[in-house]
Design an enzyme around this catalytic site. Structure first.
Site, short mmCIF file in Angstrom:
data_model
loop_
_atom_site.label_atom_id
_atom_site.label_comp_id
_atom_site.label_asym_id
_atom_site.label_seq_id
_atom_site.Cartn_x
_atom_site.Cartn_y
_atom_site.Cartn_z
N GLU A 159 3.89 -8.60 4.58
CA GLU A 159 5.35 -8.47 4.73
C GLU A 159 5.87 -8.78 6.14
O GLU A 159 6.60 -7.99 6.72
CB GLU A 159 5.79 -7.07 4.28
CG GLU A 159 5.40 -6.78 2.85
CD GLU A 159 5.65 -5.34 2.40
OE1 GLU A 159 6.25 -4.57 3.17
OE2 GLU A 159 5.25 -5.00 1.28
N GLU A 264 0.79 -7.07 -6.70
CA GLU A 264 1.30 -5.69 -6.83
C GLU A 264 2.24 -5.63 -8.03
O GLU A 264 3.33 -5.05 -7.95
CB GLU A 264 2.03 -5.25 -5.55
CG GLU A 264 1.16 -5.34 -4.31
CD GLU A 264 1.82 -4.81 -3.04
OE1 GLU A 264 2.88 -4.14 -3.13
OE2 GLU A 264 1.28 -5.06 -1.96
O1 G3I Z 1 -0.15 11.57 1.88
C1 G3I Z 1 1.13 12.22 1.98
C2 G3I Z 1 0.99 13.63 1.54
O2 G3I Z 1 0.14 14.33 2.42
C3 G3I Z 1 2.39 14.25 1.50
O3 G3I Z 1 2.30 15.54 0.98
C4 G3I Z 1 3.32 13.43 0.63
C5 G3I Z 1 4.74 13.98 0.65
O4 G3I Z 1 5.69 12.99 0.44
O5 G3I Z 1 3.36 12.12 1.13
C6 G3I Z 1 2.09 11.48 1.09
O6 G3I Z 1 2.19 10.19 1.56
C7 G3I Z 1 2.85 9.26 0.74
C8 G3I Z 1 1.86 8.18 0.38
O7 G3I Z 1 2.51 7.16 -0.33
C9 G3I Z 1 0.69 8.67 -0.48
O8 G3I Z 1 1.16 9.15 -1.70
C10 G3I Z 1 4.03 8.69 1.50
O9 G3I Z 1 5.00 9.69 1.69
C11 G3I Z 1 4.62 7.55 0.75
O10 G3I Z 1 5.61 6.92 1.55
C12 G3I Z 1 3.54 6.55 0.43
O11 G3I Z 1 4.12 5.51 -0.33
C13 G3I Z 1 3.36 4.33 -0.43
C14 G3I Z 1 4.15 3.18 0.18
O12 G3I Z 1 3.47 1.96 -0.02
C15 G3I Z 1 4.36 3.49 1.66
O13 G3I Z 1 4.42 2.47 2.46
C16 G3I Z 1 3.12 4.05 -1.90
O14 G3I Z 1 2.23 5.05 -2.42
C17 G3I Z 1 2.52 2.67 -2.10
O15 G3I Z 1 2.52 2.35 -3.48
C18 G3I Z 1 3.35 1.63 -1.37
O16 G3I Z 1 2.71 0.38 -1.52
C19 G3I Z 1 3.39 -0.75 -0.97
C20 G3I Z 1 2.34 -1.77 -0.56
O17 G3I Z 1 1.41 -1.16 0.31
C21 G3I Z 1 3.00 -2.98 0.10
N1 G3I Z 1 4.01 -3.56 -0.74
C22 G3I Z 1 5.00 -2.64 -1.26
C23 G3I Z 1 4.32 -1.47 -1.98
C24 G3I Z 1 5.31 -0.57 -2.61
O18 G3I Z 1 6.10 0.03 -1.62
#
Ligand code: G3I
Length: 370
Positions: A159, A264
């Protein structure tokens, strides 16, 4: 006497088998396998979360192993998690994923070396070009070096582009200039020579962003650095799949000598007031935000199935150019779209429902292979 009883016993046994089968994992083992169905066409991948990598649910593990032959870590190989402190790396979960892949004959795509999001917290305290350069170099060398010979491929840069095809104003662009993408590929190639190296983005099937992506690829190649493929993430919306742009992108990227992957894939059924997958963008919840808390209406279910069918027909048409199709999650319960851009919604973007049961879209996809 015995002969009369036999059909009844057989019938009862069949009823029992059917009931058990429909209630869970056995049923999952009786449905067709995506990886098997498309084994001569392209790889079939999924994104794996912590619980899945940890194999906390044996039925889920068996399900993943039967359906997918490629996997991308949804989060555990992002820099915030792998590289929590300046001098500290934590490979625990990433290493578990490597073992998972070995055990179940699943190729691992590392995700991702350089991304402006999910960066370690300490980056916020860095305000010098030298320190960003040191982080950038050390991170790629250490992580790509650690997984050398273990991951099949890397999303080296994720990205880096804006929607209009210009470079995104990330911390890397700000301190290192627009050559950072080429440099990331150069370092990855040095640290992990036998690994396939990809550029990954969302909306890079759209003409302006695609043009920017093509420029990036040409620049990398002109510098004599290797890039093996381009990932089109494929976070699309139900009823609005840009099939023409996708086909044009497959053709244009592959004309550059690149492998094309859908990395994805998911199809959102809930509304959003913007396009794309920028995790920084959010919406505020209102009374209409979560329209299907218990079930997806049949009309939407059928549209979702038709969209997946059209996509797979296109992927198969270009199976000589498309090397992998990865879904962003195993089933609807795992999807990031339940929490983005609004937390706590009920989304239905994948082929398997919340109990890993196949949806109509799954059967449509399987049927495209016949
Ligand atoms: O690990 C913490 C946990 O400790 C906490 O309790 C919880 C509370 O919100 O958050 C957890 O972290 C989250 C993490 O996912 C694991 O579940 C983050 O808040 C959350 O922002 C994070 O989201 C991920 C996102 O990327 C963040 O950048 C998504 O799971 C993941 O599917 C998403 O993937 C991205 C690709 O890497 C790149 N392309 C877009 C795609 C979708 O956004």
């Amino acid at each position: 006497m015995l002969q009369k009883k036999q059909p009844i016993a057989l019938y009862a046994a069949l009823l029992l088998l059917n009931a058990v089968a429909q209630s869970g994992p056995l049923f999952a083992q009786t449905i067709p396998s995506l990886r098997e169905t498309f084994k001569n066409d392209f790889g079939i991948g999924t994104a794996l979360n912590n619980a899945q990598i940890d194999e906390r649910d044996p039925q889920m593990t068996a399900f993943i192993a039967r359906q997918f032959n490629m996997a991308t870590p949804e989060n555990v190989m992002k820099s915030a998690l792998l590289h929590p402190q300046w001098d500290t790396y934590d490979f625990t979960m990433g290493d578990k994923l490597i073992e998972f892949g070995k055990k179940h004959d699943i190729k691992i795509n590392g995700h991702t070396l350089i991304w402006h999001s999910q960066l370690p917290g300490f980056i916020r305290g860095i305000h010098s070009k030298d320190s960003i350069q040191t982080f950038f170099t050390n991170h790629i060398k250490t992580v790509a070096g650690h997984y050398k010979g273990k991951v099949y491929s890397w999303d080296v840069v994720n990205e880096a582009l804006n929607e209009d095809g210009t470079m995104r104003k990330s911390v890397f662009l700000q301190y290192l200039g627009d050559n950072f993408v080429t440099e990331a590929f150069r370092l990855a190639q040095e640290a992990s020579p036998g690994t396939e190296l990809y550029y990954n983005d969302y909306n890079n099937e759209q003409p302006k962003k695609r043009a920017g992506c093509i420029e990036l690829v040409k620049k990398i190649k002109a510098a004599g650095v290797r890039i093996d493929g381009v990932g089109i993430q494929g976070h699309w919306h139900v009823g609005k799949i840009p099939l023409k742009d996708i086909e044009e992108s497959i053709l244009q990227y592959s004309a550059l000598g690149l492998k094309v992957m859908f990395t994805e894939l998911d199809i959102e059924v809930l509304s959003r007031n913007f396009q794309g997958a920028d995790v920084g963008q959010r919406m505020t919840a209102n009374a209409q935000s979560n329209p299907y808390p218990t079930a997806l209406p049949d009309s939407v279910q059928q549209q979702l199935a038709a969209d997946y069918e059209a996509l797979f027909k296109l992927f198969l048409k270009h199976k000589d150019k498309v090397t992998r199709v990865t879904f962003w999650g195993v089933n609807d319960a795992n999807s990031w779209l339940n929490n983005w851009p609004i937390r706590g919604r009920t989304s239905y973007p994948l082929l398997f429902d919340r109990n890993s049961q196949p949806k109509p879209a799954f059967y449509k996809v399987i049927a495209t292979a016949k």
